[in-house]
Every structure is written in C-alpha cells, then in structure tokens.
Design an enzyme around this catalytic site. Structure first.
Site, short mmCIF file in Angstrom:
data_model
loop_
_atom_site.label_atom_id
_atom_site.label_comp_id
_atom_site.label_asym_id
_atom_site.label_seq_id
_atom_site.Cartn_x
_atom_site.Cartn_y
_atom_site.Cartn_z
N ASN A 203 0.51 -1.73 -11.82
CA ASN A 203 0.52 -2.37 -10.50
C ASN A 203 0.81 -3.86 -10.62
O ASN A 203 1.58 -4.42 -9.83
CB ASN A 203 -0.84 -2.16 -9.81
CG ASN A 203 -0.85 -0.94 -8.91
OD1 ASN A 203 0.19 -0.44 -8.50
ND2 ASN A 203 -2.03 -0.44 -8.60
N ASP A 238 -7.15 5.33 -8.67
CA ASP A 238 -6.55 6.02 -9.81
C ASP A 238 -7.55 7.02 -10.41
O ASP A 238 -7.51 7.29 -11.61
CB ASP A 238 -6.10 5.01 -10.87
CG ASP A 238 -7.26 4.18 -11.41
OD1 ASP A 238 -8.33 4.16 -10.78
OD2 ASP A 238 -7.09 3.54 -12.47
#
Length: 339
Positions: A203, A238
C-alpha cells in the site's frame, strides 16, 4: 325455417347445444360441444348413451326426457372426464333441442377443456365470469411476478449484506452467523485466521489500488485452495478467516496452510510491478475451547496467529492453551505495525 338454418341459428345463439331427433339421437351438435369431445362422434350417438340424467331420475327414453318438468335437466358425461351440466330442453315438432351453454362449471370449462369466450354465446353470463377469471388470473400472475422480483431483491440485498464488496468473500457478519449455526448444531470445524505479511508495504509503495488488487488475488487463491463447503471471509483490511466444517485433522489442515503460504509467496503482478507478500496463520479446533463461544474461538485463533508472526512470519501454528499474546505484538499494538 329449414333444419340447416335452425342449426346455424342455434350455433350462434347457444354454441353448447345438441339437436335430437324423435328417437333421441343427436343429429346436430354445436361447436363447443364437439370441442368437449373431439375424439368422439357426438353426431349420430344416442343422447342417453352420451349423458347420464341425474335429474329427473330414472330417465331411460326420449319420451321420459321430454316429460322433464320445465325442461330442466342435470346431466353428466358417461365417459371421462365425467363433467356435469345443467341444461334446458325445448321440444321440437320431431325431437328436441338441449341447451347447455351456461350449464358447465367454469372451472371445468377453463381447466379441463380450455374453453374461452369464443366458445359461448355473447349473451351468456359465462362471458362475464370468464372475463373475471381471466382478470383474476392476470392479477395473480402479476402478483406472482412481483413476489418473484421482491424475493430476488431480498436475496440480493441479504447477499450484499453478508458479502465483502471488494473481494466477493463473506464478511464478518456472515462469518458470525455461520459460526453460530455450526456451534448450535454441534458441527465440528477448524477455524484458521490468516493475516497478510508485508501488505502495508504494498500500500505504501504502490498505492491503495495495488493493495486492492492484491486483496482480490488473495481472495481468489484462498477460494482455490479450500473446498466448496468451506467458508472464506474477509474480516479486516488484510485479515481473513477460513472455516473448515467437519475437518479437524491437524496434518490435513497444516498441509492446506502450507499450500496457501506457498501460493501467497508467489509475486502478484500489478501494472508491471511485483507485489510481494506472505501469510501468517493460526488455527483452532472447535472443541479446544470450553463453552464453544464464537468469540473465544476467534480469540484463540488470533493467539495462534500472533505466535506464527512472532516465530518469523509465513508460518502456521495451532492454538495451544498456554499461548498468550507476546508483549512485542500485544493487542495494544496496532495491527499494521506487525505487517
């Protein structure tokens, strides 16, 4: 008026009629009557061989038929389907006319014979009743179609409420319901908590679009590795949970975990870049927690996951009652600092 002209007139005025001769044989039949018995030669048959007279009783001849009070008859076909009729009889110089235009049950007319407005005289009350039946059928069909659409919309809304929109997996709400159902039914199962390693790096370096792509690929891999009746749910950014109903064999579960770790370590391509992640996993069996509460099982799987991460990541551990959250990665530490 000739016999042919009379027959044509009767066919227009009362298409469900029979013309009888002096011996009680059918010499002419309306179109609707012929439609009721397409495989039977109505014309030429003896009326009393075609129909049983229910009222008046004990009618055995043409003479007794003509003596019916007010010409009112209750009839029934002798062969199947044994449809009943109310009829009126009008004597002729030699014979009689039997009119059954409004004597048939409309349920029989529509259901058994498929009659429509075209099979009745325009002045028959049956026409109005048939219109009502058709209107009711149309309204019921519209209602059924609306119910189907509403049910479809309800199912779609429920599916959306229990689905993670990014990955298409089950969400936390769906997971909670599934666990409650298994526990209530005493279905044995294994619960595996999966957390992605190094996902924050993806990310931070490639952006959230790359992260979303990785999550979608991870979801596809998890579905591919698991069985059709297993549940794969995304419960956090996640974080994933896999529920394996009726599977508690540790060797088999460990083999699944190792296969999943191997697949997750394969780089995931995104816009010419390689996204590298791995997965840490902790598993608890449904009979390892006294009381069998879903929250306790999830916490136990989380402790096993912490142990896997603390042991070097990209690993798998089974829950042990002696496990506690190590201080370095306790629940007070944000999860993204462990990625």
């Amino acid at each position: 008026m000739t016999e042919e002209e009379l027959a044509e007139l009767l066919d227009q005025l009362c298409p469900m009629h029979l013309m009888l001769n002096a011996t009680g044989h059918v010499i002419e039949a309306g179109g609707t009557i012929r439609k009721l018995r397409p495989d039977c030669s109505v014309v030429g048959a003896r009326f009393l061989d075609l129909f049983e007279v229910l009222r008046p009783r004990r009618v055995m001849s043409m003479e007794e038929l003509l003596d019916a009070p007010d010409g009112r008859l209750h009839l029934r076909f002798r062969d199947d389907p044994q449809t009943s009729f109310k009829a009126s009889l009008a004597p002729l110089a030699e014979g009689a006319v039997v009119n059954m235009s409004f004597g048939i049950s409309l349920l029989d007319a529509v259901g058994a014979y498929g009659l429509s407005a075209a099979d009745f005289a325009h002045t028959d009350l049956a026409i109005e009743l048939l219109y009502l039946i058709e209107a009711k059928s149309a309204a019921m069909e519209a209602s059924r179609n609306l119910n189907v659409r509403l049910q479809g919309a309800k199912i779609a809304a429920e599916e959306q409420a229990f689905t993670d929109t990014l990955t298409g997996l089950k969400n936390r709400r769906a997971l909670d319901l599934i666990l409650q159902r298994y526990l209530a039914a005493s279905v044995p199962f294994a619960l595996m908590h999966v957390d992605l390693d190094y996902f924050k790096t993806v990310n931070d370096t490639l952006g959230h679009a790359a992260g979303d792509h990785v999550l979608q690929e991870v979801a596809r891999i998890m579905v591919d590795v698991t069985r059709s009746d297993d549940t794969v749910a995304r419960v956090g950014g996640d974080e994933f949970v896999i529920v394996f109903p009726k599977l508690r064999d540790r060797k088999q579960l460990d083999a699944i975990a190792k296969r999943l770790i191997e697949r997750l370590e394969t780089p995931i391509g995104y816009n010419g870049e390689e996204c590298r992640i791995s997965g840490s996993m902790g598993t608890v069996l449904s009979d390892q927690q006294a009381g069998g509460e879903a929250g306790e099982l999830l916490h136990a799987a989380d402790l096993a996951l912490y142990a896997a991460k603390h042991g070097g990541r990209a690993g798998h551990r089974f829950f042990d009652p002696s496990m506690t959250a190590p201080p370095a990665i306790s629940s007070a530490v944000p999860r993204d600092r462990m990625n």
